[in-house]
Scaffold this active site. Sequence first.
Site, mmCIF file in Angstrom:
data_model
loop_
_atom_site.group_PDB
_atom_site.id
_atom_site.type_symbol
_atom_site.label_atom_id
_atom_site.label_comp_id
_atom_site.label_asym_id
_atom_site.label_seq_id
_atom_site.Cartn_x
_atom_site.Cartn_y
_atom_site.Cartn_z
ATOM 1 N N GLU A 83 -61.206 -25.078 6.818
ATOM 2 C CA GLU A 83 -62.013 -26.148 7.403
ATOM 3 C C GLU A 83 -61.177 -27.382 7.693
ATOM 4 O O GLU A 83 -60.179 -27.648 7.018
ATOM 5 C CB GLU A 83 -63.140 -26.538 6.441
ATOM 6 C CG GLU A 83 -64.113 -25.427 6.148
ATOM 7 C CD GLU A 83 -65.134 -25.820 5.081
ATOM 8 O OE1 GLU A 83 -66.140 -25.113 4.958
ATOM 9 O OE2 GLU A 83 -64.923 -26.819 4.383
ATOM 10 N N CYS A 111 -59.065 -34.758 8.113
ATOM 11 C CA CYS A 111 -58.936 -34.195 6.769
ATOM 12 C C CYS A 111 -58.481 -32.751 6.939
ATOM 13 O O CYS A 111 -59.244 -31.897 7.403
ATOM 14 C CB CYS A 111 -60.274 -34.272 6.032
ATOM 15 S SG CYS A 111 -60.186 -33.730 4.320
ATOM 16 N N CYS A 118 -58.741 -22.107 -2.676
ATOM 17 C CA CYS A 118 -57.895 -22.867 -3.596
ATOM 18 C C CYS A 118 -57.861 -22.146 -4.939
ATOM 19 O O CYS A 118 -58.914 -21.713 -5.433
ATOM 20 C CB CYS A 118 -58.428 -24.286 -3.785
ATOM 21 S SG CYS A 118 -57.399 -25.319 -4.869
ATOM 22 N N CYS A 122 -61.392 -26.430 -9.546
ATOM 23 C CA CYS A 122 -62.065 -27.651 -10.022
ATOM 24 C C CYS A 122 -63.569 -27.412 -9.977
ATOM 25 O O CYS A 122 -64.107 -26.898 -8.987
ATOM 26 C CB CYS A 122 -61.677 -28.839 -9.156
ATOM 27 S SG CYS A 122 -59.916 -29.267 -9.249
ATOM 28 N N CYS A 125 -65.977 -28.792 -7.020
ATOM 29 C CA CYS A 125 -65.521 -28.599 -5.654
ATOM 30 C C CYS A 125 -66.008 -27.268 -5.106
ATOM 31 O O CYS A 125 -65.830 -26.225 -5.745
ATOM 32 C CB CYS A 125 -63.988 -28.668 -5.599
ATOM 33 S SG CYS A 125 -63.302 -28.434 -3.949
ATOM 34 N N SER A 192 -52.896 -35.581 -0.827
ATOM 35 C CA SER A 192 -53.691 -35.737 -2.044
ATOM 36 C C SER A 192 -53.450 -34.546 -2.959
ATOM 37 O O SER A 192 -53.459 -33.396 -2.520
ATOM 38 C CB SER A 192 -55.173 -35.837 -1.695
ATOM 39 O OG SER A 192 -55.968 -35.913 -2.857
ATOM 40 N N CYS A 335 -65.309 -30.667 0.882
ATOM 41 C CA CYS A 335 -64.340 -29.567 1.001
ATOM 42 C C CYS A 335 -64.981 -28.226 0.674
ATOM 43 O O CYS A 335 -65.562 -28.048 -0.395
ATOM 44 C CB CYS A 335 -63.150 -29.803 0.070
ATOM 45 S SG CYS A 335 -62.230 -31.292 0.441
#
Length: 342
Positions: A83, A111, A118, A122, A125, A192, A335
Amino acid sequence: MDRRLLERTLADLGQPAFRGGQVWEWAARGAGSYGEMTNLPVGLRDELERRVPLSSLTLEREALASDGTEKALFATADGRPLETVLMRYRGNDAKDSTSGPNPSGGRRSLCLSSQSGCPLTCTFCATGSMKFGRNLTASEILDQALHFRRKEEVDHAVFMGMGEPMLNIDAVLAACERLPDVGIHPSSTTISTVGWIPGIERLIAHEGPTIRLALSLHAPEEALRSELMPVNERFPLADVLDACRRWHEARRRKVYIEYLMLAGVNDRVEQAAALARLLVPRTAFKVNLIPYNPTASEFQGSGREAIAAFRDALSERGVPTTVRLTRGRDIDAACGQLAARG
């Protein structure tokens, strides 16, 4: 576009090396087809149209929010989802962002994703709930920017989309080297990280213009941060902040501290005071409080009063603090949301 494929194709066609640079210049200026590249021979344009897709990504879906934020869901050639978000700001709205202010206003900030999915899980997220696919190539990263460049000019970028950029730092830095051609200066580009120290060290040693650094911190206590971000078990917050200080000393730029405001979890005034004690020297850090864009997780965003009290507690202790504007909430712009719900 797949630059390796482009270079191989040009070589197979017996074209001089400078043709690749010509193609890239047109693409970086927003060309939507090879037909627009008028300094290339017509026959070459036809061959490239047939052999080298203008993008290495396939657009699956787009969504446009009422505030102008636009989100695109892509698929790679091997079917991996990713994305990208374009955030459009006007006037004073442009001052409230990780990627820094645009004195003229009207900022267009991308972004960008660095991975499909990932691996760091987390808990707050949406991307963390997805199966990890793979690292993206530099071409796939750049094609996210080029997609929106074909719509309008862009001038800022944050690697804050899907994935942990520091786990794919070589491809991220390779993409950053070409973003100025698209209109995004290194000083307007931010990487980031959740605190992957080897990547921070790589940025410290990186030769070339300084790219800004942001740290997703989200909790001042080691135990709570480990609950929210399991990577904290491998790289404890104290060590991560030390690495950030080394980056600040080497680059003479502030580290942006990203702090997601989660109701009843990390938003008490006492936690703001604890955070302030961590962020020394004051010249090294700036905090960006982020209202939570709800996902399918168990968390809820903090209310305005809690966010204001947290901000005031930091400001009273001398910590520069801003509150990020909420963008794209009506299109699942956090995200991984579009891919996870697709």
